[in-house]
Design a protein around this motif. Structure first.
Motif, PDB file in Angstrom:
ATOM      1  N   GLN A 128       3.960  17.695 -30.153  1.00  0.00           N
ATOM      2  CA  GLN A 128       3.368  18.708 -31.031  1.00  0.00           C
ATOM      3  C   GLN A 128       4.248  19.946 -31.108  1.00  0.00           C
ATOM      4  O   GLN A 128       4.459  20.512 -32.187  1.00  0.00           O
ATOM      5  N   PHE A 129       4.758  20.361 -29.963  1.00  0.00           N
ATOM      6  CA  PHE A 129       5.613  21.546 -29.936  1.00  0.00           C
ATOM      7  C   PHE A 129       6.891  21.326 -30.736  1.00  0.00           C
ATOM      8  O   PHE A 129       7.308  22.176 -31.521  1.00  0.00           O
ATOM      9  N   GLU A 130       7.517  20.175 -30.550  1.00  0.00           N
ATOM     10  CA  GLU A 130       8.772  19.890 -31.243  1.00  0.00           C
ATOM     11  C   GLU A 130       8.569  19.834 -32.751  1.00  0.00           C
ATOM     12  O   GLU A 130       9.378  20.368 -33.521  1.00  0.00           O
ATOM     13  N   ARG A 147      13.470  19.645 -21.319  1.00  0.00           N
ATOM     14  CA  ARG A 147      13.376  19.187 -22.703  1.00  0.00           C
ATOM     15  C   ARG A 147      13.094  20.360 -23.652  1.00  0.00           C
ATOM     16  O   ARG A 147      13.647  20.408 -24.759  1.00  0.00           O
ATOM     17  N   ILE A 148      12.267  21.282 -23.218  1.00  0.00           N
ATOM     18  CA  ILE A 148      11.988  22.458 -24.041  1.00  0.00           C
ATOM     19  C   ILE A 148      13.268  23.257 -24.276  1.00  0.00           C
ATOM     20  O   ILE A 148      13.526  23.749 -25.383  1.00  0.00           O
ATOM     21  N   TYR A 149      14.087  23.387 -23.249  1.00  0.00           N
ATOM     22  CA  TYR A 149      15.358  24.099 -23.398  1.00  0.00           C
ATOM     23  C   TYR A 149      16.219  23.436 -24.471  1.00  0.00           C
ATOM     24  O   TYR A 149      16.806  24.123 -25.326  1.00  0.00           O
ATOM     25  N   GLN A 150      16.288  22.111 -24.456  1.00  0.00           N
ATOM     26  CA  GLN A 150      17.074  21.399 -25.461  1.00  0.00           C
ATOM     27  C   GLN A 150      16.538  21.671 -26.864  1.00  0.00           C
ATOM     28  O   GLN A 150      17.309  21.903 -27.811  1.00  0.00           O
ATOM     29  N   ILE A 151      15.220  21.627 -27.007  1.00  0.00           N
ATOM     30  CA  ILE A 151      14.598  21.863 -28.309  1.00  0.00           C
ATOM     31  C   ILE A 151      14.909  23.274 -28.801  1.00  0.00           C
ATOM     32  O   ILE A 151      15.249  23.497 -29.975  1.00  0.00           O
ATOM     33  N   LEU A 152      14.813  24.252 -27.894  1.00  0.00           N
ATOM     34  CA  LEU A 152      15.003  25.642 -28.294  1.00  0.00           C
ATOM     35  C   LEU A 152      16.462  25.964 -28.604  1.00  0.00           C
ATOM     36  O   LEU A 152      16.734  26.795 -29.467  1.00  0.00           O
ATOM     37  N   VAL A 153      17.389  25.324 -27.910  1.00  0.00           N
ATOM     38  CA  VAL A 153      18.801  25.534 -28.228  1.00  0.00           C
ATOM     39  C   VAL A 153      19.077  25.118 -29.670  1.00  0.00           C
ATOM     40  O   VAL A 153      19.746  25.842 -30.428  1.00  0.00           O
ATOM     41  N   GLN A 154      18.542  23.972 -30.059  1.00  0.00           N
ATOM     42  CA  GLN A 154      18.724  23.511 -31.441  1.00  0.00           C
ATOM     43  C   GLN A 154      18.011  24.435 -32.423  1.00  0.00           C
ATOM     44  O   GLN A 154      18.566  24.811 -33.461  1.00  0.00           O
ATOM     45  N   CYS A 155      16.787  24.820 -32.080  1.00  0.00           N
ATOM     46  CA  CYS A 155      16.001  25.690 -32.958  1.00  0.00           C
ATOM     47  C   CYS A 155      16.689  27.038 -33.162  1.00  0.00           C
ATOM     48  O   CYS A 155      16.805  27.525 -34.290  1.00  0.00           O
ATOM     49  N   GLN A 156      17.163  27.634 -32.085  1.00  0.00           N
ATOM     50  CA  GLN A 156      17.807  28.941 -32.199  1.00  0.00           C
ATOM     51  C   GLN A 156      19.101  28.858 -32.995  1.00  0.00           C
ATOM     52  O   GLN A 156      19.441  29.794 -33.724  1.00  0.00           O
ATOM     53  N   GLY A 157      19.811  27.735 -32.869  1.00  0.00           N
ATOM     54  CA  GLY A 157      21.012  27.561 -33.674  1.00  0.00           C
ATOM     55  C   GLY A 157      20.688  27.521 -35.151  1.00  0.00           C
ATOM     56  O   GLY A 157      21.395  28.127 -35.977  1.00  0.00           O
ATOM     57  N   GLU A 158      19.606  26.829 -35.519  1.00  0.00           N
ATOM     58  CA  GLU A 158      19.198  26.737 -36.924  1.00  0.00           C
ATOM     59  C   GLU A 158      18.726  28.096 -37.447  1.00  0.00           C
ATOM     60  O   GLU A 158      19.050  28.485 -38.575  1.00  0.00           O
ATOM     61  N   TRP A 209       6.162  21.336 -34.417  1.00  0.00           N
ATOM     62  CA  TRP A 209       5.826  22.685 -34.868  1.00  0.00           C
ATOM     63  C   TRP A 209       7.083  23.538 -35.011  1.00  0.00           C
ATOM     64  O   TRP A 209       7.233  24.265 -35.996  1.00  0.00           O
ATOM     65  N   ILE A 210       7.983  23.441 -34.038  1.00  0.00           N
ATOM     66  CA  ILE A 210       9.236  24.190 -34.106  1.00  0.00           C
ATOM     67  C   ILE A 210      10.030  23.787 -35.350  1.00  0.00           C
ATOM     68  O   ILE A 210      10.565  24.628 -36.079  1.00  0.00           O
ATOM     69  N   HIS A 211      10.127  22.487 -35.602  1.00  0.00           N
ATOM     70  CA  HIS A 211      10.846  21.988 -36.777  1.00  0.00           C
ATOM     71  C   HIS A 211      10.228  22.541 -38.060  1.00  0.00           C
ATOM     72  O   HIS A 211      10.941  23.009 -38.959  1.00  0.00           O
ATOM     73  N   ASP A 212       8.904  22.505 -38.143  1.00  0.00           N
ATOM     74  CA  ASP A 212       8.222  22.971 -39.347  1.00  0.00           C
ATOM     75  C   ASP A 212       8.298  24.494 -39.487  1.00  0.00           C
ATOM     76  O   ASP A 212       8.298  25.014 -40.604  1.00  0.00           O
ATOM     77  N   LEU A 213       8.334  25.207 -38.351  1.00  0.00           N
ATOM     78  CA  LEU A 213       8.466  26.663 -38.415  1.00  0.00           C
ATOM     79  C   LEU A 213       9.804  27.052 -39.041  1.00  0.00           C
ATOM     80  O   LEU A 213       9.853  27.914 -39.920  1.00  0.00           O
ATOM     81  N   VAL A 214      10.878  26.423 -38.589  1.00  0.00           N
ATOM     82  CA  VAL A 214      12.197  26.722 -39.158  1.00  0.00           C
ATOM     83  C   VAL A 214      12.217  26.391 -40.651  1.00  0.00           C
ATOM     84  O   VAL A 214      12.729  27.166 -41.467  1.00  0.00           O
ATOM     85  N   ALA A 215      11.639  25.242 -41.020  1.00  0.00           N
ATOM     86  CA  ALA A 215      11.596  24.848 -42.435  1.00  0.00           C
ATOM     87  C   ALA A 215      10.813  25.860 -43.260  1.00  0.00           C
ATOM     88  O   ALA A 215      11.202  26.202 -44.388  1.00  0.00           O
ATOM     89  N   ALA A 258      14.916  36.345 -30.094  1.00  0.00           N
ATOM     90  CA  ALA A 258      13.700  37.145 -30.047  1.00  0.00           C
ATOM     91  C   ALA A 258      12.553  36.446 -30.779  1.00  0.00           C
ATOM     92  O   ALA A 258      11.393  36.550 -30.379  1.00  0.00           O
ATOM     93  N   THR A 259      12.880  35.727 -31.849  1.00  0.00           N
ATOM     94  CA  THR A 259      11.852  35.008 -32.601  1.00  0.00           C
ATOM     95  C   THR A 259      11.183  33.946 -31.740  1.00  0.00           C
ATOM     96  O   THR A 259       9.955  33.867 -31.674  1.00  0.00           O
ATOM     97  N   THR A 260      11.981  33.121 -31.067  1.00  0.00           N
ATOM     98  CA  THR A 260      11.391  32.090 -30.218  1.00  0.00           C
ATOM     99  C   THR A 260      10.741  32.693 -28.981  1.00  0.00           C
ATOM    100  O   THR A 260       9.694  32.221 -28.533  1.00  0.00           O
TER     101      THR A 260
END
Length: 223
Positions: free
Chosen positions: A67-69, A137-148, A71-77, A172-174
């Motif tokens: 769910q978190f992953e 795993r959360i760290y991996q997700i956030l590294v990708q999210c912050q890059g986007e 949500w993060i994907h959809d938030l960036v979109a 700061a956003t995440t």
């Protein structure tokens, strides 16, 4: 543009099964803890065979964070769809509102073992406090999210390649959403009707922007 075909009966059934697995797993993680919950416990609660679980997920950590992953994907979109000229705080608030309108419920009044409400999307974040596997795993997700997000802010604010400022804003956003999740957990312990995580997230990002607004105000004025 070709009209999108509605999902078939088989696709709807598969989606419902996957959603049931996720829902039952989230409840068990919150009630029993991550380590004390086995994949067998999840499949029993969801009334599916173990092979069905593995047709959707590779491991327990995957179902804990699905769910978190998403949500993060959809938030960036959703942030990418915001109008040009918006400041990052406006983009963030607008994206959260759009996700809520799409059906995301980040502060549904579910109850944990102590009777306190908790948002389903927050389960994985809270597990990260005690579970290294989840935290990794959360760290991996956030590294990708912050890059986007950094790439998005760099484009919208006209920063040149290599500028560090867009990454500061993305971090700061995440971070503001992490503050919101943990803040919700604390506030809900004393408030029977706490603010939603969205409301807390917007507020926490506004506090961050008190010191960061200079990173985008002048750049937006010059565009």
């Amino acid at each position: 543009m070709a009209k999108e075909e509605p999902p078939t009966h088989r696709e709807r059934k598969k989606a419902a099964t996957r959603a049931r697995i996720v829902q039952e797993a989230a409840g068990l993680f919150k009630q029993r803890g991550y380590q004390a919950t086995s994949i067998g416990d999840i499949t029993e609660a969801a009334d599916v065979a173990p092979r069905t679980f593995y047709s959707y997920f590779d491991a327990k950590v995957d179902v804990a964070l699905v769910q978190f992953e998403q949500w993060i994907h959809d938030l960036v979109a959703a942030m990418e769809k915001r109008p040009d000229g918006e400041a990052p705080d406006e983009m963030y608030a607008g994206a959260l509102h759009a996700l809520h309108e799409q059906g995301y419920v980040t502060a549904e009044r579910l109850r944990d073992a102590s009777g306190r409400p908790f948002p389903p999307l927050a389960v994985g974040i809270l597990l990260a406090e005690t579970e290294p596997e989840v935290a990794g795993r959360i760290y991996q997700i956030l590294v990708q999210c912050q890059g986007e997000m950094a790439a998005l802010f760099r484009e919208r604010l006209g920063y040149p390649p290599g500028a560090i400022e867009p990454r500061v804003i993305a971090a700061a956003t995440t971070a503001s959403w992490f503050v919101a999740v943990h803040g919700f957990s604390e506030v809900s312990g004393v408030d029977p009707d706490p603010p939603s995580t969205d409301e807390l997230g917007v507020q926490s990002f506004q506090w961050y922007t008190t010191g960061m607004a200079s990173l985008w105000e002048k750049r937006l004025e010059g565009q």
